[in-house]
Design a protein around this motif. Structure first.
Motif, PDB file in Angstrom:
ATOM      1  N   TYR A 245       0.890  -1.237  -0.210  1.00  0.00           N
ATOM      2  CA  TYR A 245       0.134  -0.048   0.072  1.00  0.00           C
ATOM      3  C   TYR A 245       0.949   1.368   0.003  1.00  0.00           C
ATOM      4  N   SER A 246       2.115   1.178   0.419  1.00  0.00           N
ATOM      5  CA  SER A 246       2.924   2.282   0.684  1.00  0.00           C
ATOM      6  C   SER A 246       3.344   3.267  -0.673  1.00  0.00           C
ATOM      7  N   ILE A 247       3.458   2.164  -1.741  1.00  0.00           N
ATOM      8  CA  ILE A 247       3.970   2.788  -3.165  1.00  0.00           C
ATOM      9  C   ILE A 247       2.597   3.219  -3.945  1.00  0.00           C
ATOM     10  N   ILE A 248       1.497   2.752  -3.663  1.00  0.00           N
ATOM     11  CA  ILE A 248       0.208   3.082  -4.563  1.00  0.00           C
ATOM     12  C   ILE A 248      -0.391   4.856  -4.339  1.00  0.00           C
ATOM     13  N   ASP A 249      -0.584   5.306  -5.315  1.00  0.00           N
ATOM     14  CA  ASP A 249      -0.674   6.723  -5.338  1.00  0.00           C
ATOM     15  C   ASP A 249      -2.121   7.028  -5.606  1.00  0.00           C
ATOM     16  N   GLU A 250      -2.846   6.071  -6.470  1.00  0.00           N
ATOM     17  CA  GLU A 250      -4.446   6.128  -6.869  1.00  0.00           C
ATOM     18  C   GLU A 250      -4.983   4.698  -7.221  1.00  0.00           C
ATOM     19  N   VAL A 251      -6.183   4.807  -6.597  1.00  0.00           N
ATOM     20  CA  VAL A 251      -6.977   3.530  -6.883  1.00  0.00           C
ATOM     21  C   VAL A 251      -8.248   3.650  -7.930  1.00  0.00           C
ATOM     22  N   HIS A 252      -8.494   3.075  -8.794  1.00  0.00           N
ATOM     23  CA  HIS A 252      -9.801   2.798  -9.433  1.00  0.00           C
ATOM     24  C   HIS A 252     -10.497   1.814  -9.190  1.00  0.00           C
ATOM     25  N   TRP A 253     -12.005   1.827  -9.113  1.00  0.00           N
ATOM     26  CA  TRP A 253     -12.556   0.629  -8.952  1.00  0.00           C
ATOM     27  C   TRP A 253     -13.717   0.799 -10.235  1.00  0.00           C
ATOM     28  N   LEU A 254     -13.859  -0.472 -10.738  1.00  0.00           N
ATOM     29  CA  LEU A 254     -14.740  -0.488 -11.960  1.00  0.00           C
ATOM     30  C   LEU A 254     -15.749  -1.447 -11.578  1.00  0.00           C
ATOM     31  N   ASN A 255     -17.219  -1.206 -11.916  1.00  0.00           N
ATOM     32  CA  ASN A 255     -18.002  -2.219 -11.771  1.00  0.00           C
ATOM     33  C   ASN A 255     -18.111  -3.227 -12.781  1.00  0.00           C
ATOM     34  N   ASP A 256     -18.853  -4.522 -12.558  1.00  0.00           N
ATOM     35  CA  ASP A 256     -18.809  -5.426 -13.744  1.00  0.00           C
ATOM     36  C   ASP A 256     -19.156  -4.991 -14.996  1.00  0.00           C
ATOM     37  N   GLU A 257     -20.105  -4.211 -15.366  1.00  0.00           N
ATOM     38  CA  GLU A 257     -20.555  -3.848 -16.625  1.00  0.00           C
ATOM     39  C   GLU A 257     -19.641  -3.000 -17.152  1.00  0.00           C
ATOM     40  N   GLU A 258     -18.671  -2.216 -16.575  1.00  0.00           N
ATOM     41  CA  GLU A 258     -17.874  -1.095 -17.096  1.00  0.00           C
ATOM     42  C   GLU A 258     -16.685  -2.018 -17.465  1.00  0.00           C
ATOM     43  N   ASN A 330     -18.388   3.687 -19.829  1.00  0.00           N
ATOM     44  CA  ASN A 330     -18.540   4.733 -19.183  1.00  0.00           C
ATOM     45  C   ASN A 330     -16.995   5.340 -19.217  1.00  0.00           C
ATOM     46  N   ASP A 331     -16.673   6.707 -19.623  1.00  0.00           N
ATOM     47  CA  ASP A 331     -15.260   7.252 -19.793  1.00  0.00           C
ATOM     48  C   ASP A 331     -15.269   8.336 -19.070  1.00  0.00           C
ATOM     49  N   GLN A 332     -16.149   8.625 -17.955  1.00  0.00           N
ATOM     50  CA  GLN A 332     -16.066   9.583 -16.830  1.00  0.00           C
ATOM     51  C   GLN A 332     -16.131   9.012 -15.530  1.00  0.00           C
ATOM     52  N   PRO A 333     -14.865   8.685 -14.827  1.00  0.00           N
ATOM     53  CA  PRO A 333     -15.019   8.335 -13.497  1.00  0.00           C
ATOM     54  C   PRO A 333     -15.013   9.266 -12.915  1.00  0.00           C
ATOM     55  N   GLU A 334     -15.474   9.098 -11.433  1.00  0.00           N
ATOM     56  CA  GLU A 334     -16.296   9.973 -10.404  1.00  0.00           C
ATOM     57  C   GLU A 334     -15.096   9.950  -9.357  1.00  0.00           C
ATOM     58  N   ALA A 337     -13.494  11.176  -2.258  1.00  0.00           N
ATOM     59  CA  ALA A 337     -12.637  11.604  -1.403  1.00  0.00           C
ATOM     60  C   ALA A 337     -12.255  10.919  -0.216  1.00  0.00           C
ATOM     61  N   THR A 338     -12.655   9.711  -0.079  1.00  0.00           N
ATOM     62  CA  THR A 338     -12.207   8.738   0.914  1.00  0.00           C
ATOM     63  C   THR A 338     -12.932   7.319   0.581  1.00  0.00           C
ATOM     64  N   ILE A 339     -12.489   6.359   1.402  1.00  0.00           N
ATOM     65  CA  ILE A 339     -12.880   4.980   0.741  1.00  0.00           C
ATOM     66  C   ILE A 339     -14.466   4.707   1.147  1.00  0.00           C
ATOM     67  N   GLN A 340     -15.007   4.357   0.050  1.00  0.00           N
ATOM     68  CA  GLN A 340     -16.493   4.073   0.349  1.00  0.00           C
ATOM     69  C   GLN A 340     -16.939   3.042  -0.756  1.00  0.00           C
ATOM     70  N   ASN A 341     -18.115   2.509  -0.416  1.00  0.00           N
ATOM     71  CA  ASN A 341     -18.283   1.506  -1.454  1.00  0.00           C
ATOM     72  C   ASN A 341     -18.954   2.061  -2.701  1.00  0.00           C
ATOM     73  N   THR A 342     -18.585   1.592  -3.912  1.00  0.00           N
ATOM     74  CA  THR A 342     -19.024   2.247  -5.077  1.00  0.00           C
ATOM     75  C   THR A 342     -19.710   1.308  -6.093  1.00  0.00           C
ATOM     76  N   GLU A 343     -20.498   1.842  -6.717  1.00  0.00           N
ATOM     77  CA  GLU A 343     -21.256   1.108  -7.773  1.00  0.00           C
ATOM     78  C   GLU A 343     -21.053   1.482  -8.981  1.00  0.00           C
ATOM     79  N   LYS A 344     -20.044   2.472  -9.356  1.00  0.00           N
ATOM     80  CA  LYS A 344     -19.765   2.750 -10.574  1.00  0.00           C
ATOM     81  C   LYS A 344     -18.240   3.226 -10.717  1.00  0.00           C
ATOM     82  N   TRP A 345     -17.648   3.324 -11.893  1.00  0.00           N
ATOM     83  CA  TRP A 345     -16.230   3.695 -11.904  1.00  0.00           C
ATOM     84  C   TRP A 345     -15.894   4.940 -11.118  1.00  0.00           C
ATOM     85  N   SER A 346     -15.208   4.663  -9.930  1.00  0.00           N
ATOM     86  CA  SER A 346     -14.740   5.784  -9.157  1.00  0.00           C
ATOM     87  C   SER A 346     -13.256   5.690  -8.847  1.00  0.00           C
TER      88      SER A 346
END
Length: 363
Positions: A245-258, A330-334, A337-346
């Motif tokens: 975790y110490s070297i990771i700068d950004e995280v993206h989550w995509l749902n199944d459809e995306e 979907n090409d517009q990720p949201e 500001a914090t860890i939260q359960n996501t339903e679409k690309w965030s």
């Protein structure tokens, strides 16, 4: 670097074995999108004999034999529902070891068939445990088998330091071809490929930005686990020890459809027939290329071929069965500001989040 298994053929010519072939994968520049500014390069790890994790199997097994942990003729037992199983079966059985793979009902028929053809013994757990999803159920079965075979070797892909070390050679080969990388994008399952590649690249370029790609409903980056998510190959119901975790700068989550639609787009636009881990990575790298300085070089790692998904995500019937909308990109990720359960690309500035949540992060 571990010793080669090459044998000398006629007239002094060195002939590679199937194990030596592992790691000889191409690097290409993607076409990208019309709004892309920075070049995106893809390391096609799916062109290993069976997939990216052939590298891990080779590194772990050869090192275990070199150090004496894996005794001559001892069985190898591993938990896997995907490509690591094939790598272990390839390398382990090639070197004369009986290979047992503990998997779960999500294993696709093609992988199952390949494992049988390679000579592996396959054990399928029947139900997931109350916690930890299928991964924990497989581990419970593995512990029982280890008691029955005390001389067996367990590769421990999720925590074995040889997993990330296997990708140092990948990083070095990329730098040899295109020079230093500014941004690396990779899927996270066991943590080995992204963290191993990024760790080595960061030694060469301390300013490297490391972008992790995960599945919505995966608990790797502290979301609530949803074991019934459809994506395979990335995501996890646990926090693997090989996730640095110490070297990771950004995280993206995509749902199944995306993830599935971007996988199909990768095939349509770039002519790369891949799995959903590669499709998700492609989506993020494609988006990043339009939001960074044109002088930056983006590297993405494509781990999986599309073969095992040809009856699922490449079929409209699969989308209909799971109530997914096909051909919807979907090409517009949201940004969140914090860890939260996501339903679409965030996506999250994980580096910034870590600064204010140090007690929550496992280093």
């Amino acid at each position: 670097m571990l010793e080669s298994l090459c044998e000398e053929g006629g007239a002094g010519v060195m002939v590679m074995t199937m194990v030596d072939l592992i790691g000889k994968t191409p690097l290409i520049q993607l076409k990208g999108n019309v709004n892309g500014l920075a070049p995106v390069y893809a390391k096609l790890e799916m062109y290993n004999p069976f997939g990216m994790k052939d590298r891990v199997a080779k590194q772990i097994i050869l090192e275990a034999k070199r150090s004496g942990i894996l005794k001559e003729g001892a069985p190898i037992i591993e938990s896997s529902s995907g490509t690591l199983a094939l790598g272990v079966a390839l390398v382990g059985s090639y070197l004369g070891h009986e290979v047992h793979i503990i998997t779960d009902p999500r294993i696709d028929s093609l992988t199952h068939t390949k494992l049988k053809a390679l000579g592996a013994t396959i054990h399928v757990v029947e139900k997931m445990g109350p916690t930890g999803g299928w991964q924990q159920a497989r581990l419970n079965a593995l512990y029982e088998m280890l008691e029955q075979h005390p001389d067996a070797f367990w590769p421990k892909q999720y925590e074995n330091p040889q997993n990330p070390l296997a990708y140092h050679e990948l990083a070095d080969s990329v730098v040899d071809e295109i020079g230093n990388v500014d941004i690396v994008v990779g899927a996270v399952g066991s943590g080995g490929s992204l963290c191993g590649t990024a760790g080595r690249l960061k030694e060469l370029n301390p300013d490297l930005k490391v972008v992790a790609v995960d599945a919505a409903g995966s608990s790797i980056f502290f979301q609530e686990d949803k074991p019934k998510r459809l994506q395979g190959g990335l995501g996890n119901s646990l926090q693997p020890k090989n996730v640095n975790y110490s070297i990771i700068d950004e995280v993206h989550w995509l749902n199944d459809e995306e993830a599935f639609n971007w996988t199909i787009e990768l095939s349509r636009h770039e002519k790369i027939f891949a799995g959903n881990s590669s499709g998700s990575v492609y989506a993020v790298a494609n988006w990043l290329s339009s939001h960074v300085d044109p002088s930056m070089k983006i590297l993405c790692v494509f781990p999986d071929r599309g073969d095992r998904y040809y009856t699922t995500i490449y079929q409209e019937a699969f989308f209909a069965e799971h109530r997914l909308t096909p051909y919807s990109l979907n090409d517009q990720p949201e940004e969140v500001a914090t860890i939260q359960n996501t339903e679409k690309w965030s996506y999250l500035n994980f580096k910034q989040w870590k600064c204010s949540n140090e007690e929550a992060v496992i280093y």
